[in-house]
Structure formats: structure tokens, C-alpha cells
Design a protein around this motif. Structure first.
Motif, mmCIF file in Angstrom:
data_model
loop_
_atom_site.group_PDB
_atom_site.id
_atom_site.type_symbol
_atom_site.label_atom_id
_atom_site.label_comp_id
_atom_site.label_asym_id
_atom_site.label_seq_id
_atom_site.Cartn_x
_atom_site.Cartn_y
_atom_site.Cartn_z
ATOM 1 N N GLN A 57 0.909 -1.240 0.089
ATOM 2 C CA GLN A 57 0.013 0.000 -0.065
ATOM 3 C C GLN A 57 0.734 1.505 -0.138
ATOM 4 O O GLN A 57 1.861 1.312 0.536
ATOM 5 C CB GLN A 57 -0.858 -0.019 1.203
ATOM 6 C CG GLN A 57 -1.971 -0.895 1.145
ATOM 7 C CD GLN A 57 -2.854 -0.725 0.073
ATOM 8 O OE1 GLN A 57 -3.523 0.243 -0.342
ATOM 9 N NE2 GLN A 57 -2.948 -1.982 -1.108
ATOM 10 N N ARG A 58 0.357 2.318 -0.622
ATOM 11 C CA ARG A 58 0.940 3.590 -0.723
ATOM 12 C C ARG A 58 -0.222 4.501 -0.355
ATOM 13 O O ARG A 58 -1.314 4.437 -0.400
ATOM 14 C CB ARG A 58 1.379 3.726 -2.123
ATOM 15 C CG ARG A 58 2.639 2.841 -2.642
ATOM 16 C CD ARG A 58 2.989 3.343 -3.848
ATOM 17 N NE ARG A 58 3.890 2.384 -4.343
ATOM 18 C CZ ARG A 58 3.818 1.719 -5.733
ATOM 19 N NH1 ARG A 58 2.951 1.906 -6.397
ATOM 20 N NH2 ARG A 58 4.932 0.887 -5.973
ATOM 21 N N TRP A 59 0.526 5.844 0.088
ATOM 22 C CA TRP A 59 -0.610 6.807 0.407
ATOM 23 C C TRP A 59 -1.332 7.160 -0.765
ATOM 24 O O TRP A 59 -2.395 7.627 -0.793
ATOM 25 C CB TRP A 59 0.264 8.146 0.845
ATOM 26 C CG TRP A 59 0.668 7.871 2.392
ATOM 27 C CD1 TRP A 59 1.859 7.665 2.699
ATOM 28 C CD2 TRP A 59 -0.307 7.751 3.225
ATOM 29 N NE1 TRP A 59 1.714 7.611 4.135
ATOM 30 C CE2 TRP A 59 0.506 7.582 4.678
ATOM 31 C CE3 TRP A 59 -1.699 7.929 3.613
ATOM 32 C CZ2 TRP A 59 0.142 7.484 5.895
ATOM 33 C CZ3 TRP A 59 -2.234 7.929 4.808
ATOM 34 C CH2 TRP A 59 -1.488 7.641 6.066
ATOM 35 N N THR A 60 -0.756 7.134 -2.118
ATOM 36 C CA THR A 60 -1.395 7.452 -3.169
ATOM 37 C C THR A 60 -2.572 6.571 -3.533
ATOM 38 O O THR A 60 -3.411 6.737 -4.443
ATOM 39 C CB THR A 60 -0.535 7.336 -4.553
ATOM 40 O OG1 THR A 60 0.174 6.081 -4.733
ATOM 41 C CG2 THR A 60 0.434 8.752 -4.308
ATOM 42 N N ASP A 61 -2.647 5.202 -2.933
ATOM 43 C CA ASP A 61 -3.634 4.229 -3.280
ATOM 44 C C ASP A 61 -4.945 4.597 -2.021
ATOM 45 O O ASP A 61 -6.020 3.934 -2.510
ATOM 46 C CB ASP A 61 -3.236 2.958 -2.678
ATOM 47 C CG ASP A 61 -2.074 2.394 -3.401
ATOM 48 O OD1 ASP A 61 -1.933 2.782 -4.797
ATOM 49 O OD2 ASP A 61 -1.297 1.689 -3.047
ATOM 50 N N ILE A 62 -4.975 5.368 -1.187
ATOM 51 C CA ILE A 62 -5.714 5.855 -0.408
ATOM 52 C C ILE A 62 -6.701 7.317 -0.631
ATOM 53 O O ILE A 62 -5.825 8.109 -1.061
ATOM 54 C CB ILE A 62 -5.310 6.036 1.081
ATOM 55 C CG1 ILE A 62 -4.866 4.755 1.588
ATOM 56 C CG2 ILE A 62 -6.547 6.438 1.991
ATOM 57 C CD1 ILE A 62 -4.145 4.719 2.595
ATOM 58 N N GLY A 67 -13.110 8.169 0.812
ATOM 59 C CA GLY A 67 -13.281 6.884 1.822
ATOM 60 C C GLY A 67 -12.962 5.562 1.025
ATOM 61 O O GLY A 67 -13.597 4.705 1.511
ATOM 62 N N THR A 68 -11.998 5.699 0.159
ATOM 63 C CA THR A 68 -11.686 4.278 -0.471
ATOM 64 C C THR A 68 -10.115 3.946 -0.400
ATOM 65 O O THR A 68 -9.327 4.830 -0.207
ATOM 66 C CB THR A 68 -12.089 4.246 -1.860
ATOM 67 O OG1 THR A 68 -11.322 5.391 -2.508
ATOM 68 C CG2 THR A 68 -13.619 4.551 -2.187
ATOM 69 N N LEU A 69 -9.751 2.763 -0.607
ATOM 70 C CA LEU A 69 -8.493 2.104 -0.868
ATOM 71 C C LEU A 69 -8.337 1.447 -1.987
ATOM 72 O O LEU A 69 -9.189 0.412 -2.300
ATOM 73 C CB LEU A 69 -8.215 1.161 0.517
ATOM 74 C CG LEU A 69 -6.863 0.653 0.407
ATOM 75 C CD1 LEU A 69 -5.873 1.203 1.223
ATOM 76 C CD2 LEU A 69 -7.097 -0.719 0.687
ATOM 77 N N GLU A 70 -7.257 1.762 -2.946
ATOM 78 C CA GLU A 70 -7.409 1.041 -4.140
ATOM 79 C C GLU A 70 -6.171 0.002 -4.044
ATOM 80 O O GLU A 70 -4.975 0.320 -3.583
ATOM 81 C CB GLU A 70 -6.760 1.966 -5.292
ATOM 82 C CG GLU A 70 -7.046 1.427 -6.726
ATOM 83 C CD GLU A 70 -6.875 2.352 -7.736
ATOM 84 O OE1 GLU A 70 -6.512 2.115 -8.821
ATOM 85 O OE2 GLU A 70 -6.672 3.645 -7.566
ATOM 86 N N MET A 71 -6.646 -1.286 -4.499
ATOM 87 C CA MET A 71 -5.660 -2.316 -4.402
ATOM 88 C C MET A 71 -4.895 -2.707 -5.579
ATOM 89 O O MET A 71 -5.739 -3.265 -6.501
ATOM 90 C CB MET A 71 -6.264 -3.388 -3.411
ATOM 91 C CG MET A 71 -5.353 -4.654 -3.068
ATOM 92 S SD MET A 71 -3.969 -4.597 -2.727
ATOM 93 C CE MET A 71 -3.046 -5.265 -4.256
ATOM 94 N N GLU A 94 -7.006 -6.602 -8.482
ATOM 95 C CA GLU A 94 -6.993 -5.055 -8.455
ATOM 96 C C GLU A 94 -8.341 -4.590 -8.270
ATOM 97 O O GLU A 94 -9.308 -4.941 -9.090
ATOM 98 C CB GLU A 94 -6.584 -4.634 -9.968
ATOM 99 C CG GLU A 94 -4.944 -5.066 -10.328
ATOM 100 C CD GLU A 94 -4.776 -4.373 -11.567
ATOM 101 O OE1 GLU A 94 -5.343 -3.929 -12.048
ATOM 102 O OE2 GLU A 94 -3.723 -4.791 -12.058
ATOM 103 N N ARG A 95 -8.600 -3.945 -7.014
ATOM 104 C CA ARG A 95 -9.923 -3.712 -6.630
ATOM 105 C C ARG A 95 -9.869 -2.450 -5.600
ATOM 106 O O ARG A 95 -8.796 -2.051 -5.312
ATOM 107 C CB ARG A 95 -10.559 -4.838 -5.778
ATOM 108 C CG ARG A 95 -9.680 -5.231 -4.523
ATOM 109 C CD ARG A 95 -9.975 -6.575 -4.173
ATOM 110 N NE ARG A 95 -9.387 -7.013 -2.899
ATOM 111 C CZ ARG A 95 -8.174 -7.569 -2.855
ATOM 112 N NH1 ARG A 95 -7.668 -7.649 -3.894
ATOM 113 N NH2 ARG A 95 -7.747 -8.152 -1.537
ATOM 114 N N VAL A 96 -11.098 -1.722 -5.721
ATOM 115 C CA VAL A 96 -11.249 -0.641 -4.783
ATOM 116 C C VAL A 96 -12.144 -1.091 -3.434
ATOM 117 O O VAL A 96 -13.268 -1.529 -3.950
ATOM 118 C CB VAL A 96 -11.894 0.415 -5.514
ATOM 119 C CG1 VAL A 96 -12.119 1.836 -4.608
ATOM 120 C CG2 VAL A 96 -11.062 0.860 -6.748
#
Length: 106
Positions: A57-62, A67-71, A94-96
Motif C-alpha cells: 500500500q502507498r498513500w497514493t492508493d488511499i 473513503g476508498t483504498l485502491e489495491m 485489483e480492486r477498490v
């Protein structure tokens, strides 16, 4: 040899499996770890992320506004020397995901 493998698989299938936590048990656990330095990775694990996904995880994924997290990324250690970073294994990987909202009181 084949009979031994079959018996092992049969034994594994017949073993009693632990029940998943209830919502109350999860909330109690989250409340108990909220001051722990590993709170974020433990919370991500409760959301269903694999260890390599948590590490990737990276900060850019959040997106805190949505209110989402991209995987999209995974990170693993190879031989205690090399960090291997790569895309998710499959397209389904690959999901949100929605970030949890705090619903419990201190």
C-alpha cells in the motif's frame, strides 16, 4: 504413499473449523488495538487484504475524500535482501475497497 495422502486430506476435511468472528468480536478487537502501532496493517488485514497487499500500500492508493483504498500493488521480501514489488496477481486482485468508518466509542 497415495493412501497416506488421501487419509491426510480426509482428516483435514473432517476437522472442525474455527468459526469466523462475529461483528461484535471484530469491533472489540479493533477497539483493543486502536492505540497499537500496527493498527493500520491489522485493520487492512481485517478488510481481507493479503500480507503482500498490505505491504504494497502507498498513500497514493488511499482517497480520504471518497473513503476508498485502491489495491493494485504487492510487495514481498525475497531472501531477506531483495524487495519485490509487482502488480496484483489477477485482474480480480485489483480492486477498490471502502475504508471503514469508526462506529465505536472510546
Amino acid at each position: 504413499m497415495r493412501a497416506a495422502l488421501t487419509d491426510k486430506k480426509t482428516d483435514k476435511r473432517e476437522r472442525e473449523r474455527p468459526k469466523p468472528w462475529t461483528v461484535d468480536e471484530v469491533q472489540t478487537f479493533i477497539k483493543g488495538i486502536e492505540d497499537d502501532r500496527l493498527y493500520a496493517p491489522l485493520l487492512l488485514s481485517l478488510m481481507g487484504l493479503r500480507p503482500a497487499e498490505v505491504c504494497g500500500q502507498r498513500w497514493t492508493d488511499i482517497d480520504l475524500q471518497l473513503g476508498t483504498l485502491e489495491m493494485t500493488n504487492t510487495r514481498t521480501m525475497v531472501g531477506n535482501r531483495t524487495v519485490l514489488e509487482k502488480d496484483a496477481k489477477t485482474a480480480a486482485g485489483e480492486r477498490v475497497l471502502p475504508l471503514p468508518r469508526r462506529r465505536w466509542s472510546r
